[in-house]
Motif scaffolding. Structure first.
Motif, mmCIF file in Angstrom:
data_model
loop_
_atom_site.group_PDB
_atom_site.id
_atom_site.type_symbol
_atom_site.label_atom_id
_atom_site.label_comp_id
_atom_site.label_asym_id
_atom_site.label_seq_id
_atom_site.Cartn_x
_atom_site.Cartn_y
_atom_site.Cartn_z
ATOM 1 N N ASN A 87 0.805 -1.209 0.000
ATOM 2 C CA ASN A 87 0.000 0.000 0.000
ATOM 3 C C ASN A 87 0.845 1.268 0.000
ATOM 4 O OD1 ASN A 87 -2.345 -1.493 0.057
ATOM 5 N ND2 ASN A 87 -2.496 -1.493 2.267
ATOM 6 N N LEU A 88 2.124 1.133 0.332
ATOM 7 C CA LEU A 88 2.968 2.305 0.467
ATOM 8 C C LEU A 88 3.835 2.572 -0.760
ATOM 9 C CD1 LEU A 88 3.990 1.914 4.203
ATOM 10 C CD2 LEU A 88 2.328 3.471 3.232
ATOM 11 N N PHE A 89 3.600 1.862 -1.835
ATOM 12 C CA PHE A 89 4.347 2.120 -3.058
ATOM 13 C C PHE A 89 3.933 3.447 -3.679
ATOM 14 C CE2 PHE A 89 5.317 -2.519 -3.406
ATOM 15 C CZ PHE A 89 6.681 -2.392 -3.543
ATOM 16 N N THR A 90 2.687 3.838 -3.497
ATOM 17 C CA THR A 90 2.156 5.017 -4.163
ATOM 18 C C THR A 90 1.761 6.100 -3.154
ATOM 19 O OG1 THR A 90 -0.141 4.249 -4.074
ATOM 20 C CG2 THR A 90 1.201 3.518 -5.952
ATOM 21 N N TYR A 91 1.616 7.315 -3.666
ATOM 22 C CA TYR A 91 1.166 8.403 -2.806
ATOM 23 C C TYR A 91 -0.247 8.121 -2.283
ATOM 24 C CZ TYR A 91 -0.934 12.769 -1.412
ATOM 25 O OH TYR A 91 -1.617 13.716 -0.697
ATOM 26 N N ASP A 92 -1.123 7.633 -3.159
ATOM 27 C CA ASP A 92 -2.494 7.345 -2.739
ATOM 28 C C ASP A 92 -2.526 6.311 -1.614
ATOM 29 O OD1 ASP A 92 -3.548 9.133 -4.524
ATOM 30 O OD2 ASP A 92 -3.972 7.636 -6.078
ATOM 31 N N TYR A 110 5.925 6.883 6.248
ATOM 32 C CA TYR A 110 6.615 7.789 5.322
ATOM 33 C C TYR A 110 8.026 7.290 5.016
ATOM 34 C CZ TYR A 110 8.601 12.021 3.279
ATOM 35 O OH TYR A 110 9.209 12.909 2.430
ATOM 36 N N LEU A 111 8.722 6.802 6.035
ATOM 37 C CA LEU A 111 10.065 6.260 5.830
ATOM 38 C C LEU A 111 10.024 5.095 4.850
ATOM 39 C CD1 LEU A 111 13.082 6.172 6.575
ATOM 40 C CD2 LEU A 111 12.463 4.668 8.478
ATOM 41 N N GLU A 112 9.035 4.230 5.012
ATOM 42 C CA GLU A 112 8.929 3.090 4.100
ATOM 43 C C GLU A 112 8.552 3.561 2.695
ATOM 44 O OE1 GLU A 112 7.180 -1.431 3.823
ATOM 45 O OE2 GLU A 112 7.067 -0.303 5.703
ATOM 46 N N PHE A 113 7.709 4.549 2.600
ATOM 47 C CA PHE A 113 7.327 5.116 1.306
ATOM 48 C C PHE A 113 8.566 5.586 0.550
ATOM 49 C CE2 PHE A 113 6.399 9.070 -1.038
ATOM 50 C CZ PHE A 113 5.473 8.612 -1.965
ATOM 51 N N VAL A 114 9.450 6.335 1.234
ATOM 52 C CA VAL A 114 10.678 6.830 0.597
ATOM 53 C C VAL A 114 11.623 5.681 0.289
ATOM 54 C CG1 VAL A 114 12.700 8.320 0.871
ATOM 55 C CG2 VAL A 114 10.467 9.074 1.735
ATOM 56 N N SER A 115 11.760 4.772 1.243
ATOM 57 C CA SER A 115 12.675 3.643 1.061
ATOM 58 C C SER A 115 12.313 2.821 -0.174
ATOM 59 C CB SER A 115 12.652 2.752 2.313
ATOM 60 O OG SER A 115 13.452 1.605 2.134
ATOM 61 N N ARG A 116 11.017 2.624 -0.398
ATOM 62 C CA ARG A 116 10.569 1.781 -1.497
ATOM 63 C C ARG A 116 10.639 2.464 -2.865
ATOM 64 N NH1 ARG A 116 8.401 -3.012 -0.548
ATOM 65 N NH2 ARG A 116 8.326 -3.686 1.632
ATOM 66 N N LEU A 139 0.712 17.010 11.203
ATOM 67 C CA LEU A 139 1.764 16.077 10.788
ATOM 68 C C LEU A 139 1.306 15.225 9.614
ATOM 69 C CD1 LEU A 139 3.227 14.928 14.233
ATOM 70 C CD2 LEU A 139 4.221 16.529 12.594
ATOM 71 N N LYS A 140 0.057 14.813 9.641
ATOM 72 C CA LYS A 140 -0.510 14.049 8.520
ATOM 73 C C LYS A 140 -0.396 14.858 7.224
ATOM 74 C CE LYS A 140 -5.101 12.668 6.837
ATOM 75 N NZ LYS A 140 -5.224 13.823 5.909
ATOM 76 N N THR A 141 -0.789 16.123 7.277
ATOM 77 C CA THR A 141 -0.733 16.981 6.094
ATOM 78 C C THR A 141 0.706 17.232 5.657
ATOM 79 O OG1 THR A 141 -2.782 18.081 6.765
ATOM 80 C CG2 THR A 141 -1.400 19.231 5.161
ATOM 81 N N THR A 142 1.599 17.410 6.621
ATOM 82 C CA THR A 142 3.015 17.643 6.305
ATOM 83 C C THR A 142 3.614 16.454 5.565
ATOM 84 O OG1 THR A 142 3.308 19.090 8.221
ATOM 85 C CG2 THR A 142 5.298 18.101 7.289
ATOM 86 N N ASN A 177 5.002 16.466 1.706
ATOM 87 C CA ASN A 177 6.362 16.042 1.367
ATOM 88 C C ASN A 177 6.360 14.917 0.348
ATOM 89 O OD1 ASN A 177 7.152 17.815 3.532
ATOM 90 N ND2 ASN A 177 9.023 16.622 3.704
ATOM 91 N N ALA A 178 5.395 14.021 0.476
ATOM 92 C CA ALA A 178 5.323 12.882 -0.438
ATOM 93 C C ALA A 178 4.899 13.319 -1.842
ATOM 94 C CB ALA A 178 4.345 11.842 0.106
ATOM 95 N N ILE A 179 3.841 14.124 -1.941
ATOM 96 C CA ILE A 179 3.329 14.515 -3.251
ATOM 97 C C ILE A 179 4.287 15.465 -3.957
ATOM 98 C CG2 ILE A 179 1.988 16.519 -2.487
ATOM 99 C CD1 ILE A 179 0.902 13.911 -5.123
#
Length: 215
Positions: free
Chosen positions: A4-9, A67-73, A197-200, A204-206
């Motif tokens: 689920n964390l591969f994408t921004y959505d 978020y860390l996993e999102f960037v890592s992947r 923090l959720k919005t931040t 950062n991701a988008i």
């Protein structure tokens, strides 16, 4: 979770879920606390405040880990990443520079230059550490590690540290009394902080702020 964390959505959905269920549970509990000052109110406030802290710490730990996993992947090259993520990726290679010989330090420098254009391998385990006491300095450290904007957090130092202190008094069995107005202020401010923090993280991701803008 990982897929689920591969994408921004996917990331945004996980963040929303974490925020939504916690806000719902805390709001439900708050609605059951008597407005009038009595023994039941006192007991419920003493129970509600540690739960508020638990949700706050849990939210920070999980959302930052997402978020860390999102960037890592993303598996970006080192030279495509911000410095903090490069440091995470290379932390095992860097080791303890203070205790390294000149020979080892030279090898580290050579490694850094030679591996900048190689794929990163950002670790995900045991990186986000709330230290079971999410004080202001601990939160700042986590935000620094993930290169997340902390300017808004600077004005919340007393709030964050006071919540930890109140929770610790109660958790350690002290007869700490909490009035309704104090709890309500903590409640409103912490809910707002979680949403911030959720919005931040989403921003950062988008906007791909984890990337090195010079590449």
């Amino acid at each position: 979770m990982a897929k689920n964390l591969f994408t921004y959505d996917g990331l945004s959905k996980k963040l929303y879920e974490e925020f939504s269920w916690r806000r719902k549970e805390l709001t439900l509990l708050k609605s059951k606390i008597p407005i009038e000052k009595n023994s039941l109110q006192s007991a419920m406030l003493r129970s509600a405040l540690p739960l508020l802290y638990a949700h706050w710490e849990g939210f920070v730990k999980l959302t930052m880990s997402y978020y860390l996993e999102f960037v890592s992947r993303k598996h970006l090259k080192h030279n495509e990443l911000k410095n903090t993520f490069i440091a995470l990726s290379l932390q095992n290679k860097l080791g303890d520079l203070n205790n390294s010989s000149i020979e080892n330090r030279t090898k580290i420098i050579e490694f850094l230059f030679n591996d900048l254009d190689k794929q990163s391998n950002i670790p995900k385990k045991n990186i986000i550490n709330t230290k079971s006491n999410l004080k202001f300095d601990v939160l700042k450290e986590i935000l620094f590690i993930l290169d997340l904007d902390d300017s808004h957090i600077d004005g919340k130092k007393d709030l964050i540290n006071d919540l930890v202190a109140e929770r610790n008094h109660i958790a350690h069995g002290e007869h700490q009394l909490v009035d309704f107005d104090t709890y309500e202020n903590f409640f409103n401010d912490i809910i707002a902080l979680m949403e911030y923090l959720k919005t931040t993280i989403e921003n950062n991701a988008i906007q791909e702020k984890y990337k090195n803008v010079s590449t």
